[in-house]
Write a protein that holds these residues in place. Structure first.
Motif, PDB file in Angstrom:
ATOM      1  N   GLU A 109      21.546  46.793  30.185  1.00  0.00           N
ATOM      2  CA  GLU A 109      20.520  47.718  29.684  1.00  0.00           C
ATOM      3  C   GLU A 109      19.949  48.614  30.778  1.00  0.00           C
ATOM      4  O   GLU A 109      19.268  49.590  30.487  1.00  0.00           O
ATOM      5  N   SER A 110      20.231  48.287  32.058  1.00  0.00           N
ATOM      6  CA  SER A 110      19.726  49.125  33.150  1.00  0.00           C
ATOM      7  C   SER A 110      20.791  50.086  33.680  1.00  0.00           C
ATOM      8  O   SER A 110      20.560  50.788  34.660  1.00  0.00           O
ATOM      9  N   MET A 111      21.951  50.136  33.029  1.00  0.00           N
ATOM     10  CA  MET A 111      23.008  51.044  33.470  1.00  0.00           C
ATOM     11  C   MET A 111      22.709  52.482  33.067  1.00  0.00           C
ATOM     12  O   MET A 111      21.891  52.734  32.194  1.00  0.00           O
ATOM     13  N   LYS A 112      23.393  53.388  33.731  1.00  0.00           N
ATOM     14  CA  LYS A 112      23.165  54.810  33.476  1.00  0.00           C
ATOM     15  C   LYS A 112      24.486  55.536  33.318  1.00  0.00           C
ATOM     16  O   LYS A 112      25.457  55.225  33.999  1.00  0.00           O
ATOM     17  N   MET A 113      24.496  56.501  32.420  1.00  0.00           N
ATOM     18  CA  MET A 113      25.663  57.357  32.217  1.00  0.00           C
ATOM     19  C   MET A 113      25.444  58.649  32.995  1.00  0.00           C
ATOM     20  O   MET A 113      24.401  59.294  32.843  1.00  0.00           O
ATOM     21  N   ASP A 114      26.386  59.033  33.836  1.00  0.00           N
ATOM     22  CA  ASP A 114      26.291  60.309  34.536  1.00  0.00           C
ATOM     23  C   ASP A 114      27.661  60.987  34.505  1.00  0.00           C
ATOM     24  O   ASP A 114      28.555  60.552  33.783  1.00  0.00           O
ATOM     25  N   ARG A 115      27.831  62.027  35.290  1.00  0.00           N
ATOM     26  CA  ARG A 115      29.064  62.803  35.236  1.00  0.00           C
ATOM     27  C   ARG A 115      30.288  62.004  35.678  1.00  0.00           C
ATOM     28  O   ARG A 115      31.418  62.370  35.375  1.00  0.00           O
ATOM     29  N   TRP A 116      30.054  60.895  36.407  1.00  0.00           N
ATOM     30  CA  TRP A 116      31.169  60.079  36.890  1.00  0.00           C
ATOM     31  C   TRP A 116      31.438  58.876  35.983  1.00  0.00           C
ATOM     32  O   TRP A 116      32.354  58.111  36.242  1.00  0.00           O
ATOM     33  N   GLY A 117      30.650  58.687  34.938  1.00  0.00           N
ATOM     34  CA  GLY A 117      30.854  57.575  34.024  1.00  0.00           C
ATOM     35  C   GLY A 117      29.637  56.676  33.948  1.00  0.00           C
ATOM     36  O   GLY A 117      28.516  57.076  34.282  1.00  0.00           O
ATOM     37  N   VAL A 118      29.854  55.434  33.501  1.00  0.00           N
ATOM     38  CA  VAL A 118      28.772  54.450  33.389  1.00  0.00           C
ATOM     39  C   VAL A 118      28.643  53.715  34.717  1.00  0.00           C
ATOM     40  O   VAL A 118      29.635  53.354  35.345  1.00  0.00           O
ATOM     41  N   HIS A 119      27.390  53.471  35.128  1.00  0.00           N
ATOM     42  CA  HIS A 119      27.190  52.851  36.439  1.00  0.00           C
ATOM     43  C   HIS A 119      25.952  51.969  36.435  1.00  0.00           C
ATOM     44  O   HIS A 119      24.973  52.265  35.768  1.00  0.00           O
ATOM     45  N   GLY A 120      26.029  50.890  37.205  1.00  0.00           N
ATOM     46  CA  GLY A 120      24.888  50.017  37.430  1.00  0.00           C
ATOM     47  C   GLY A 120      24.885  49.540  38.857  1.00  0.00           C
ATOM     48  O   GLY A 120      25.880  49.675  39.576  1.00  0.00           O
ATOM     49  N   ARG A 121      23.766  48.978  39.299  1.00  0.00           N
ATOM     50  CA  ARG A 121      23.673  48.466  40.676  1.00  0.00           C
ATOM     51  C   ARG A 121      24.830  47.527  40.980  1.00  0.00           C
ATOM     52  O   ARG A 121      25.139  46.625  40.213  1.00  0.00           O
ATOM     53  N   GLY A 122      25.475  47.738  42.102  1.00  0.00           N
ATOM     54  CA  GLY A 122      26.516  46.816  42.543  1.00  0.00           C
ATOM     55  C   GLY A 122      27.880  47.035  41.922  1.00  0.00           C
ATOM     56  O   GLY A 122      28.847  46.391  42.327  1.00  0.00           O
ATOM     57  N   MET A 123      27.983  47.962  40.958  1.00  0.00           N
ATOM     58  CA  MET A 123      29.221  48.066  40.188  1.00  0.00           C
ATOM     59  C   MET A 123      30.449  48.346  41.051  1.00  0.00           C
ATOM     60  O   MET A 123      31.528  47.830  40.786  1.00  0.00           O
ATOM     61  N   ALA A 124      30.326  49.153  42.097  1.00  0.00           N
ATOM     62  CA  ALA A 124      31.498  49.521  42.897  1.00  0.00           C
ATOM     63  C   ALA A 124      31.525  48.841  44.265  1.00  0.00           C
ATOM     64  O   ALA A 124      32.424  49.101  45.056  1.00  0.00           O
ATOM     65  N   LEU A 125      30.574  47.961  44.548  1.00  0.00           N
ATOM     66  CA  LEU A 125      30.498  47.383  45.893  1.00  0.00           C
ATOM     67  C   LEU A 125      31.702  46.507  46.226  1.00  0.00           C
ATOM     68  O   LEU A 125      32.135  46.455  47.377  1.00  0.00           O
ATOM     69  N   PHE A 126      32.244  45.824  45.233  1.00  0.00           N
ATOM     70  CA  PHE A 126      33.439  45.017  45.476  1.00  0.00           C
ATOM     71  C   PHE A 126      34.602  45.902  45.904  1.00  0.00           C
ATOM     72  O   PHE A 126      35.304  45.604  46.878  1.00  0.00           O
ATOM     73  N   SER A 127      34.807  47.010  45.199  1.00  0.00           N
ATOM     74  CA  SER A 127      35.888  47.937  45.537  1.00  0.00           C
ATOM     75  C   SER A 127      35.698  48.519  46.930  1.00  0.00           C
ATOM     76  O   SER A 127      36.650  48.665  47.698  1.00  0.00           O
ATOM     77  N   ILE A 128      34.455  48.840  47.270  1.00  0.00           N
ATOM     78  CA  ILE A 128      34.168  49.394  48.593  1.00  0.00           C
ATOM     79  C   ILE A 128      34.490  48.366  49.677  1.00  0.00           C
ATOM     80  O   ILE A 128      35.131  48.682  50.685  1.00  0.00           O
ATOM     81  N   LYS A 129      34.068  47.124  49.457  1.00  0.00           N
ATOM     82  CA  LYS A 129      34.318  46.085  50.467  1.00  0.00           C
ATOM     83  C   LYS A 129      35.808  45.830  50.637  1.00  0.00           C
ATOM     84  O   LYS A 129      36.291  45.583  51.753  1.00  0.00           O
ATOM     85  N   GLN A 130      36.580  45.930  49.547  1.00  0.00           N
ATOM     86  CA  GLN A 130      38.018  45.703  49.610  1.00  0.00           C
ATOM     87  C   GLN A 130      38.745  46.789  50.404  1.00  0.00           C
ATOM     88  O   GLN A 130      39.823  46.564  50.935  1.00  0.00           O
ATOM     89  N   ASN A 131      38.158  47.959  50.493  1.00  0.00           N
ATOM     90  CA  ASN A 131      38.829  49.113  51.113  1.00  0.00           C
ATOM     91  C   ASN A 131      38.275  49.492  52.476  1.00  0.00           C
ATOM     92  O   ASN A 131      38.685  50.503  53.041  1.00  0.00           O
ATOM     93  N   THR A 132      37.328  48.711  53.009  1.00  0.00           N
ATOM     94  CA  THR A 132      36.684  49.082  54.265  1.00  0.00           C
ATOM     95  C   THR A 132      36.730  47.920  55.255  1.00  0.00           C
ATOM     96  O   THR A 132      37.090  46.793  54.906  1.00  0.00           O
ATOM     97  N   ASP A 133      36.371  48.203  56.486  1.00  0.00           N
ATOM     98  CA  ASP A 133      36.339  47.177  57.517  1.00  0.00           C
ATOM     99  C   ASP A 133      35.034  46.382  57.487  1.00  0.00           C
ATOM    100  O   ASP A 133      34.986  45.230  57.913  1.00  0.00           O
ATOM    101  N   GLU A 134      33.980  47.017  57.017  1.00  0.00           N
ATOM    102  CA  GLU A 134      32.681  46.361  56.936  1.00  0.00           C
ATOM    103  C   GLU A 134      31.872  46.992  55.820  1.00  0.00           C
ATOM    104  O   GLU A 134      31.820  48.216  55.690  1.00  0.00           O
TER     105      GLU A 134
END
Length: 361
Positions: A109-134
């Motif tokens: 219920e706290s998610m938001k729709m914007d020009r890039w799609g639906v998003h909520g806190r933490g939604m992409a952090l796993f993907s970021i951690k998988q693709n970065t050194d830190e």
């Protein structure tokens, strides 16, 4: 459609994100989503470029309720470092590691729709951690905001070669500002987000020293001195206000380090003495507006100001006095007398200084 979960699921399905289903309620306002194996494999491919990280981290701050986000960025020996500081709701201590786990996000219920799609806190952090050194939370607290640090080798995750050019803002057919021209670099990613969140979330972009100067200037003007007398630890303050507690360069360096901002003693002294100026918000610079949070005069961007060079009256007077002093050395050697003040004319691409000499009697 009164139920918030139904609304979010409907928006998600319309945006191509698929049905959002909760597998586990983690508490603290977070859930773990149930996704298919194909969606799980896709997660690592959601981040293709450094600029994707910028957009996702800015959305993460916004979804935490931030209306101010500060992005300090550097690149050394092929490693891009991004530091995001915000004044959002913060990450609870026991979630600061788990928020990087797969499929962890804020409640639907706290998610938001914007020009890039639906998003909520933490939604992409796993993907970021998988693709970065830190990728980690540097510091955070409930209702105190957060500081996230991301480091990535650019030979592992690419970025645009031109990371200095700014886009231009133009109005589209609906009268909304959008970015035009220029490379799709980190600056443009920040600008596109800022325009999407116009008047709702300000973004400040610069080097670590520029962001530190901005945080210090804004916190100093915002904090009540009487309140600071009763604070023993800067961690009691919101993340973006902590530098306002610095009493000297040593303090400044220590607090910066706690925020993820590495600062030399020389740079700390320059910031405290006002030699390094705060940056304007991305929107203010892009739309050439005065930043309401900054007390420093807005610098003139010669590359964008088609009306030509403008110099403030105080600066013009100071320059006039300086050239007159220098002229006096020449006049003494050649017995010259200046008739009136030097005349300074500023045109689009030229500054002309004229010395009128007194006629000999």
């Amino acid at each position: 459609m009164n139920d918030a979960n139904e609304l979010i699921s409907f928006i998600a399905s319309m945006s191509g994100e698929g049905n959002l289903r909760v597998e586990e309620n983690l508490g603290e306002g977070y859930v773990r989503l149930r996704v298919s194996e194909a969606e799980r494999r896709q997660a690592k491919h959601d981040i293709q470029h450094v600029e994707d990280i910028v957009i996702e981290m800015l959305r993460n701050a916004r979804d935490a309720g931030a209306d101010k986000v500060y992005l300090a960025t550097t690149k050394e020996e092929g490693v891009r470092t991004l530091l995001f500081l915000d004044n959002g709701s913060g990450v609870p201590q026991d979630m600061q590691e788990r928020i990087f786990d797969a499929r962890v996000t804020s409640k639907l219920e706290s998610m938001k729709m914007d020009r890039w799609g639906v998003h909520g806190r933490g939604m992409a952090l796993f993907s970021i951690k998988q693709n970065t050194d830190e990728a980690r939370v540097v510091t955070s607290g409930v209702d105190l905001g957060s500081a996230f640090k991301v480091c990535v080798a650019t030979d592992r995750l690419g970025e645009r070669a031109d990371q200095s050019s700014w886009p231009q803002a133009v109005k589209d057919d609906d009268g909304r500002y959008v970015c035009a021209r220029g490379p799709h670099n980190i600056i443009r990613a920040a600008c596109e987000f800022a325009l999407e969140e116009l008047r709702c979330c300000d973004v400040y972009l610069g080097s670590p020293s520029e962001i530190a100067a901005t945080l210090y200037a804004q916190a100093s003007s915002r904090l009540d001195t009487s309140r600071l007398l009763f604070i023993d630890d800067e961690c009691e303050l919101p993340v973006i206000d902590r530098l306002g507690l610095a009493s000297d360069a040593e303090d400044f360096i220590r607090i910066c380090s706690g925020l993820g901002l590495e600062m030399s003693e020389r740079t700390a002294h320059r910031i405290l003495s006002g030699q390094i100026k705060p940056v304007r918000g991305v929107t203010a610079r892009l739309l050439r507006e005065r930043d309401s949070t900054s007390h420093a005069p807005a610098p003139v961007d010669l590359a964008k100001d088609r009306r030509g060079l403008r110099i403030a009256k105080d600066d013009m007077a100071q320059f006039s006095r300086a050239v007159e002093r220098d002229f006096n050395d020449l006049a003494a050697r050649y017995y010259l007398n200046l008739c009136g003040d030097p005349k300074i004319r500023v045109s689009r691409d030229r500054i002309t200084v004229t010395f009128d000499l007194a006629k000999e009697e």
